[in-house]
Design an enzyme around this catalytic site. Structure first.
Site, short mmCIF file in Angstrom:
data_model
loop_
_atom_site.label_atom_id
_atom_site.label_comp_id
_atom_site.label_asym_id
_atom_site.label_seq_id
_atom_site.Cartn_x
_atom_site.Cartn_y
_atom_site.Cartn_z
CE1 TYR A 64 -3.06 -2.97 0.12
CE2 TYR A 64 -3.69 -2.38 2.34
CZ TYR A 64 -3.83 -3.19 1.23
OH TYR A 64 -4.73 -4.22 1.24
CE LYS A 112 1.14 -17.73 -2.29
NZ LYS A 112 0.27 -18.90 -2.11
CG ASP A 168 -2.21 -20.03 0.00
OD1 ASP A 168 -1.40 -19.93 0.95
OD2 ASP A 168 -1.90 -20.60 -1.07
CG ASP A 178 -6.89 -4.29 4.15
OD1 ASP A 178 -7.85 -4.18 4.93
OD2 ASP A 178 -6.80 -3.66 3.08
#
Ligand code: NAD
Length: 360
Positions: free
Chosen positions: A146, A195, A227, A251
């Site tokens: 972001y 990840k 995930d 988020d």
């Protein structure tokens, strides 16, 4: 002890719910012999109406001078409020982004707790909700995707957009330390979510979190791919204590974790900087559809005040008292409209505040 608390009542239901949180804090002060000095500042639409901008330099200075900041919520109906006809930098939410930046709030804490009295509101399978869960997501708030360099270009007639995800080890270390410190006051488990099978930034994340964990030998650390974490949150949320993750994953996962409790009016949050200072606010917005009717649920704000006592003012026993008072109100059958089910005792925002205050 004497503490200075800057309050941001804000817009919509904000002033109603902050008022109830102050009553609860005053009762705590009376019981334990503390003094809480409050100073209200304007932010969001309330500040636009008076000053033409969503946050003034004076308001920022007042926030910085306090021991902690307690906020209601800001913003109006985004379809009808004149605040949303202003350019983006002058709209209510710009005030929130600015105060987070000015106060250096890099760690966002969102607890997701299923009260057994509200298990019916849980959207998960009954055998899962019957187990209950009590987890907290620690999300890095000021780095990552972001805040990275971004651009949109057209090359050979093809539009192309790029966002960049960068973390340095210091950004990872400071939020990891927060997560381990919080776990040491809870059930002593950190699940770091990344990840790392794909992203370099996640591989660095994992290395630095492993390094930090060496200073916390009594905390169990596990790593989980994002995930898988998204699946585990709906399959078996009881396995989690503290979930540590970067900005974008946090988020998404923190909204997922909130939603599985099924009751938005109950969810507190905190944003912390490098010291003990923090800004505490409910996870929900300003609910303009029910503002001024004395029907909002003040519990998320009251629980945010409890987090403020625990994390910024080192008053854990007092925080426990507030949390126990909320549980007792629920166990005694009191419900605001948003969490009401048949057979319970329906109460207003101010009644709920009074009942919790009397339970302390
Ligand atoms: P919202 O959270 O304000 O409301 C969503 C729904 O939940 C509404 O039906 C509302 O009545 C209900 N609700 C929310 N809090 C409640 C409570 N305490 N008790 C009972 N019911 C409650 O979300 P929204 O409608 O998308 O946003 C309204 C405004 O709030 C917008 O301007 C948005 O930008 C702003 N907002 C502010 C913050 C913040 O201040 N940090 C966070 C989210 C949204």
């Amino acid at each position: 002890m004497v503490f200075n608390i800057t309050c941001i009542p804000g817009d919509g239901i904000g002033p109603e719910i902050v008022k109830q949180a102050k009553l609860v804090l005053d009762r705590v002060a009376e019981k334990y012999g503390h003094t809480f000095n409050y100073k209200d500042i304007l932010m969001g639409g309330a500040s636009i109406d008076v000053h033409g901008i969503p946050l003034t330099d004076e308001a920022i200075a007042d926030a910085k001078a306090a021991d902690a900041v307690l906020m209601g919520s800001i913003g109006g109906d985004t379809n009808t409020s004149p605040w949303y006809k202003l350019e983006p930098s002058k709209r209510p939410e710009a005030g929130l982004l600015k105060i987070r930046k000015e106060l250096g709030l890099f760690a966002n804490l969102r607890p997701a707790l299923l009260y057994k009295e509200l298990a019916d509101a849980c959207v998960l399978k009954k055998e899962t909700s019957d187990q209950g869960f009590d987890l907290i997501i620690v999300r890095e708030l000021t780095g990552g995707l972001y805040f990275g360099k971004r651009e949109t270009v057209t090359e050979n007639g093809i539009r192309k957009a790029t966002d960049t995800l960068t973390y340095d080890e210091n950004e990872i270390r400071r939020v990891a330390i927060k997560a381990f410190d919080i776990a040491s006051k809870r059930r002593k488990k950190v699940t770091s979510v990344d990840k790392a099978n794909v992203l370099d930034s996640s591989r660095l994340w994992r290395q630095v979190v492993n390094e930090v964990s060496k200073d916390y030998p009594d905390i169990t650390l596990e790593h989980m791919l994002v995930d898988n974490c998204a699946m585990q949150l709906v399959k078996d949320p009881a396995q989690f204590d503290v979930v540590l993750t970067e900005n974008m994953f946090g988020d998404i996962l923190s909204d997922e974790a909130s939603m599985i409790t099924g009751s938005i009016g109950m969810l507190a949050s905190a944003s912390l900087n490098e010291t003990k200072f923090g800004l505490y606010e409910p996870s929900h917005g300003s609910a303009p559809d029910i503002a001024g009717k004395d029907i909002a649920n003040p519990i998320a704000t009251i629980l945010s005040a409890a987090m403020m006592l625990r994390f910024s003012l080192d008053l854990s026993k007092e925080a426990d008292d507030i949390e126990a008072a909320v549980k007792k109100a629920l166990a005694d059958g009191y419900r605001t409209g948003d969490i009401y089910t048949e057979g319970m005792k329906k109460c207003s925002c101010s009644e709920m505040g009074r009942i919790i205050t009397e339970n302390i």
